[in-house]
Design an enzyme around this catalytic site. Structure first.
Site, PDB file in Angstrom:
ATOM      1  N   SER A 127       0.840  -1.197   0.000  1.00  0.00           N
ATOM      2  CA  SER A 127       0.000   0.000   0.000  1.00  0.00           C
ATOM      3  C   SER A 127       0.883   1.257   0.000  1.00  0.00           C
ATOM      4  CB  SER A 127      -0.947  -0.051   1.196  1.00  0.00           C
ATOM      5  OG  SER A 127      -1.950   0.917   1.092  1.00  0.00           O
ATOM      6  N   ASP A 173      -8.781  -6.331  -4.762  1.00  0.00           N
ATOM      7  CA  ASP A 173      -8.378  -5.033  -4.209  1.00  0.00           C
ATOM      8  C   ASP A 173      -8.949  -3.927  -5.087  1.00  0.00           C
ATOM      9  OD1 ASP A 173      -7.133  -2.778  -3.229  1.00  0.00           O
ATOM     10  OD2 ASP A 173      -5.102  -3.574  -3.355  1.00  0.00           O
ATOM     11  N   HIS A 183      -8.064  -4.997  -0.384  1.00  0.00           N
ATOM     12  CA  HIS A 183      -6.767  -4.365  -0.197  1.00  0.00           C
ATOM     13  C   HIS A 183      -6.009  -4.978   0.981  1.00  0.00           C
ATOM     14  CE1 HIS A 183      -3.815  -1.243  -0.623  1.00  0.00           C
ATOM     15  NE2 HIS A 183      -4.013  -0.787   0.590  1.00  0.00           N
TER      16      HIS A 183
END
Lengths: 378, 378
Positions: free
Chosen positions: A157, A322, A355
């Protein structure tokens, strides 16, 4: 409480600090005369200093990536699935460095720290920091630790964005770059979610223009809303359906505004517990770092140009469900690398977890990650 | 200001009212002794009363679906693209009835209305209403207007859910059912977004447990946040990228928390203007009606069973980029109808506009809709 530490855990760990006394010029134009970074290390640095791994954290994480601080800890570090003996980031082989970013609220200098000019917490006067700034502070930390080149810089991320920035800013100082569940920059929709989160905090009457510490207040509602909203974007629709479906907490509808569906209960709990462990000013800073991240910007919006000088080999990983940073966003990075004939391995992992998958023990993911790490020469 | 009304508009229209003096028992167990509905009509009811169309509105809409109230109006009704002479819902042919739902804030009895028991606004004491309740009040309105069977009941989004409920609750009272950009029930993710919106309103200090009218207050921040969040879910990622990309309002980053990206400016504007035209208690009610909608619930979670007795022919339309109620959700309805060998036409329209596409002048959409409506026999 743990009777025995899990054998595949790095075990008990202790944070370390370093105070940097030379000033740092930040992207925003301001200069911090001194700052402290808190960090943890796992494993041992070898004689050649060739086995060091830098782990970069995401939005609301910190330096505590693996192991336990005490036997009473309820949870290990945030990336326990990936860091430890025999794990993808194998601490029998690698020396792992995991700092809390500048601007954080877990021990590195940030809005909750005392501003030496005023002897009060910085609060909203803490400068807005960028991914580029973080990478600079991490490079300085590497210098202190005697690491002239990282075997790999790794992150998921927002952490993956830092890894990517590393490969651009200090090309020769890392041999491998592992970018997981990231994107080369935010979309308008990503920014929009961040903006709603920020507005929730900024407009909370307990925010006091960021000076809530002095008012003995916390912008509790704003931070809670920001976290609830964040959680929606971390989970896939499918993950939420599997976890909660339309299950009712009391088995029936009550025609009121108290918690009815399990998903509401989960979100409220997540929101409320976040308030006790995170600082609102730091949250604001982190979302801005995300919004501003755009390495292609200075290169005519051409990511391939931005990546032309990278030296590291890449592993890029994305997860099918995601929707915060979809596989298509990871493929943008892969394509830009390929356009430069750079070496890149890419894995799109089938996962329902959205995610958050980058934190999860998904077998194919851990296998892929481990195999890549194993072939890194020391 | 309009010099001349557009020739394809129904033109100047005027809302009508009806007060229902017989009590209505609501799903929540409470009884409203009397209530008023505001509605508009377009076109003329034919002698046989066979050309009546009921249009059901979505979350934040109202009875003003087409035409203008004055020549000074900046905008026509919310579904001007679809209702008017020569349009899909052709007012040369059909008599269109468009009510504001019970619990609304635009003229029908709702939280802002005076509670006869207290002589104060209902506020939070207004009962929570369901899609089933709405359909019941709409059926009563049909009775008043002398419409024993609608040629079609039509709606988009939450309006489409009402149309679907109509086909279940009063199967013989509609010949066609048009369900656009809807879903047979919300997912956990849909509920999660509603819950964040509700928490924003409920926790706004200006909400006063719903009694803000008496405090001369408005839960402005909460309602603004709710609307900002809503808007993200109404637009697709692509639509947002096309509309705003990463464009900066002043062409540069300012390292602060004022508006920087165009998308932030858009969202704040949408949020702030909504506060001036919508009531927070109504918004809360509408989100609950969405969450509760689940016609399959009483039928062992089997939508096909729930639709076994429908009589109407169906048109179901979805839009490729709608991630609030994706095409897959519309196909659930189509499959359940087909399982019962019901007549259903289904169109999946390629569009970048996200959920909002149902309000947009998308040629393929309007053509499909129009062709279906043309073949309705009167």
């Amino acid at each position: 409480m743990l009777d025995v530490l899990p054998p595949d855990s790095i075990g008990l760990v202790e944070p370390k600090f370093h105070t940097f006394d030379s000033p740092i010029a930040l992207d925003c134009g301001r200069i911090l005369p001194r700052y402290k970074l808190i960090y943890e290390t796992y494993g041992n640095l070898n004689k050649e200093s060739s086995n060091a791994i830098l782990v970069c954290h995401a939005l609301s994480s910190d330096h505590h990536a693996a192991g336990y601080h005490t036997l009473q800890d309820k949870k290990p570090g945030w990336w326990e699935t990936c860091i430890g003996p025999g794990k993808p980031i194998d601490t029998n082989r690698f020396f792992v460095v995991s700092p809390n970013n500048l601007g954080g609220c877990k021990g590195s200098t940030g809005p909750t720290s005392i501003n030496p000019d005023t002897n009060k917490p910085y609060g909203p006067d803490f400068p807005i920091v960028t991914v580029h700034d973080w990478v600079k502070t991490q490079a300085r930390l590497g210098d202190i630790l005697g690491i002239s080149q990282w075997a790999a810089v790794i992150g998921g991320s927002l952490g993956g964005m830092q890894a990517l920035q590393w490969a651009i800013d200090y090309p020769k100082q890392l041999r491998h770059c592992v970018v997981i569940a990231a994107a080369p920059r935010l979309t308008a929709q990503n920014i929009a979610f961040n903006e709603v989160a920020r507005q929730a905090i900024l407009n909370d009457p307990e925010f006091y223009a960021g000076h809530y510490y002095q008012h003995n207040a916390i912008p509790r509602q704003g931070l809670m809303l920001a976290r609830m909203l964040g959680h929606i974007t971390y989970l896939s629709d499918t993950a939420m359906r599997k976890k909660f479906g339309r299950d009712l907490r009391e088995g029936k509808i009550n025609f009121g505004f108290d918690v009815e569906f399990q998903v509401e209960s989960y979100l409220r709990y997540q929101g409320m517990s976040f308030v006790d462990r995170f600082d609102a000013n730091t949250y604001l800073l982190m979302t801005k770092a995300l919004d501003y991240f755009d390495p292609a910007y200075k290169f005519d919006d051409n990511l391939a140009k931005a990546l032309a000088q990278v030296y590291a080999k890449f592993l890029v990983i994305s997860f099918t469900s995601d929707w915060r940073f979809s596989p298509a966003r990871s493929r943008e990075i892969v394509k830009a690398l390929l356009a430069n004939k750079k070496l890149v391995s890419y894995a799109e992992i089938k996962a329902h977890d959205g995610h958050d998958a980058f934190l999860m023990p998904i077998q194919k993911y851990l296998q892929t990650f481990k195999m890549y790490m194993q072939q890194i020469e020391l």
